[in-house]
Design an enzyme around this catalytic site. Sequence first.
Site, short mmCIF file in Angstrom:
data_model
loop_
_atom_site.label_atom_id
_atom_site.label_comp_id
_atom_site.label_asym_id
_atom_site.label_seq_id
_atom_site.Cartn_x
_atom_site.Cartn_y
_atom_site.Cartn_z
CG ASP A 292 -2.19 0.89 0.84
OD1 ASP A 292 -2.13 1.68 -0.12
OD2 ASP A 292 -3.22 0.80 1.56
C1 BGC Z 1 -4.94 3.36 -0.16
C2 BGC Z 1 -5.08 2.33 -1.25
C3 BGC Z 1 -4.91 2.97 -2.60
C4 BGC Z 1 -3.56 3.64 -2.63
C5 BGC Z 1 -3.22 4.28 -3.96
C6 BGC Z 1 -3.68 4.18 -0.31
O1 BGC Z 1 -3.68 5.27 0.55
O2 BGC Z 1 -4.96 2.71 1.10
O3 BGC Z 1 -6.31 1.67 -1.15
O4 BGC Z 1 -5.03 2.03 -3.61
O5 BGC Z 1 -3.52 4.64 -1.63
O6 BGC Z 1 -4.00 5.38 -4.21
#
Ligand code: BGC
Length: 759
Positions: A292
């Site tokens: 993540d």
């Molecule tokens: C979120 C993810 C997301 C990623 C990219 C993160 O802050 O938890 O779900 O896909 O950002 O935008």
Amino acid sequence: MTNKFLMFSIIILISFSLNAQQKTEKNEAEMETKIEKLLSKMTLQEKIGQMNQYNGSWDITGPAPGDDYNKPRYDQLKSGQVGSMLNVISVKSIKEAQKLAVENSRLGIPLIFGHDVIHGYQTMFPIPLGESASWDLDAIEMSARIAGIEAAAAGINWTFAPMVDISRDPRWGRVMEGAGEDPYLGMQIAAARVKGFQGEDLSDENTIAACAKHFAAYGFAEGGRDYNSTDFSETTLRNVILPPFKACVDAGVATFMNGFNDLGGVPATGSKYLQRDILKDEWNFDGFVVSDWGSIGEMVPHGFAKDKKHAAELAANAGSDMDMESIAYVAYLEELVKNGKVKESDIDDAVRRILRIKLQLGLFDDPYKYCNEENEKSKIYTKEHLEIARDVARKSIVLLKNENNILPLDKKAKSIAVIGSLANSKDVPLGNWRSQGKTDSAVSLLEGLQNAVGKDVKIEYAEGYKLTEGKRDFLHELTIIEKDESQFETAIALAKKSEVVVLAIGEDCYQSGEGRSQADIGLAGSQQKLIEAIYEVNKNIVVVLMNGRPLAIPWVAENIPGIIEGWHLGSEAGNAIADVVFGDFNPSGKLPMTFPRDVGQIPLYYNHRNSGRPGPVEMVFWAHYTDQTNEPLYPFGFGLSYASFEYSAIKLAKNEMAMDGELIVSVDLKNTGNVEGTEVVQLYIQDLYGSITRPVKELKGFQKITLDAGQSKTVEFTLSKDDLGFYGLDGKWVVEPGDFKVFVGGNSRDVKGSAFILK
Ligand code: BGC
């Protein structure tokens, strides 16, 4: 058909499927050969480059900037040290970025472009929690399909969706992104979404790779506070949290994303148990895992890694294949491999996985295959997509209350008052995580109602309350206006002179989503006060809720005669709600998550275990609150229709079921109303005792049945041992003989029951 012809057809069919199978095996073998060939040419640095993902909200198409932040990224793109980018928007920018990588790097390996396409790209569909209330797998698959078509037309080849985190906590802002609290429903919806995004073949120009996230247990954040720690038993992990992820693997999902949370002390990003042992070894997943955003680096503040270098070591060893924006792999992996802290064979494994998905997407055949300006112009936000969005939106609406049949409203009503600033918002219905949904582009509730009644009927509007002030966007904390009664008087006067009031209340879309957890899930600002004031002058009220999470609204539930759950329904929200308000569409949605009466009841979910003192008993010693009931406001699976349905007693083919046998469970369902209606018939089981205690009810099947007024139908379910087992203390699947109950009904509370013995 003659026997001869039948035989001939069977032989053709068998040889056809054998051929298809041989072909796939051949393709796969060829692909693996290509991967090995390429891998053998790659330097360690180039391999690590594939594991590096950068955000692209900087100016890709402009000249290479000289600042410390951007310049190195350009240089790395050109020298093969970047494998993927996220958030590069538009065909033009994607083409430019792809060009930098393909035309400059030694091996010309194409980038894969990811983006959060969560509930639509530009045509917005209901937020996933709302869409899950449709219990309509075809509709859900279709919405993901269209999101995929639009994203692919804009050059994107990978979405960070579906989010399949089970959550039992409506305080958690990200419940809006998932399918609610139930693992069985969650599994079906997860698979439908993966199929929708990925279609039949990833190499098709209009399909994109999906990503099951956040692996795992992110939805179990303590106190519902986003990013918080998680702690639960291994049996809860296996029986509740993991099933939707496994369903994604079975549906062929291309990628996984790990999570920000730690599980009992081990951050998901550093968990070898989750990523290698379960996902890659036990489930044989052959795609890749992306971290993540910054989650590798976050293992430092977690207190799991000493510094970023250590974090890179832990994440790589645990099986996190791609680093999203921690800049830890590109900075330290080479040194870590040279020092023997990370095995090169593990790097190879990660790179193989990444190359495999790029090959499957067809990016090696044509790195620009998704970069088609014509498609970008013609395939996004089309009339057809908007029509489907309206249909999915109305299927997602849940009718929560309809006292004295206040609904549907008559289009010729003398006077309809529409009150509440949410009713006039063209933005809130788009929901959070809206990708390229354009600000203020939704059909507001007010517009939808006016469209439905036509020009001859005047709908009057009053703002009533102001909910927010200042900036409203994805990045910033929302400011709720706590007290403002400046618009009350006008609204009350309008309510007083009108035949009926449609009152929109609930949440701004930026009250839910990432980083938007709330300690209070009631109505914010002055909404409650306004409703009570309006109720004083006119009780003929239909409340339309707009919200991204279950709300605790006991006063509304008790007093207001008509309540429609209208979530954040996307581009066509207003039209879809109007369809239900005026009876052009008969609602059939069912809640995918329990609505509590009080935030203090959380976690409150239907498939809880019984405890040794379920009560109620006369004395105080049973599992309850002394100041609040155990009952929810609305149970899981709940939703009404303008028709009414009567369930017969359950019929079981036998009272016993052999371990390898099947049991047919049926009920007669009758539409006792006077309009056609659709009911989601739900089947639950209870395993009465086991080597671990089992939930009081578990959903194991559902069917959407449409009946004319007065029509009856026998609805049949077939139970097999696969529906009756669970993961035991040793983490293994087990089916234990013994006593079971089976229930069928229109929600998890109001059911007919029967019993059988599994032998
Ligand atoms: C979120 C993810 C997301 C990623 C990219 C993160 O802050 O938890 O779900 O896909 O950002 O935008």
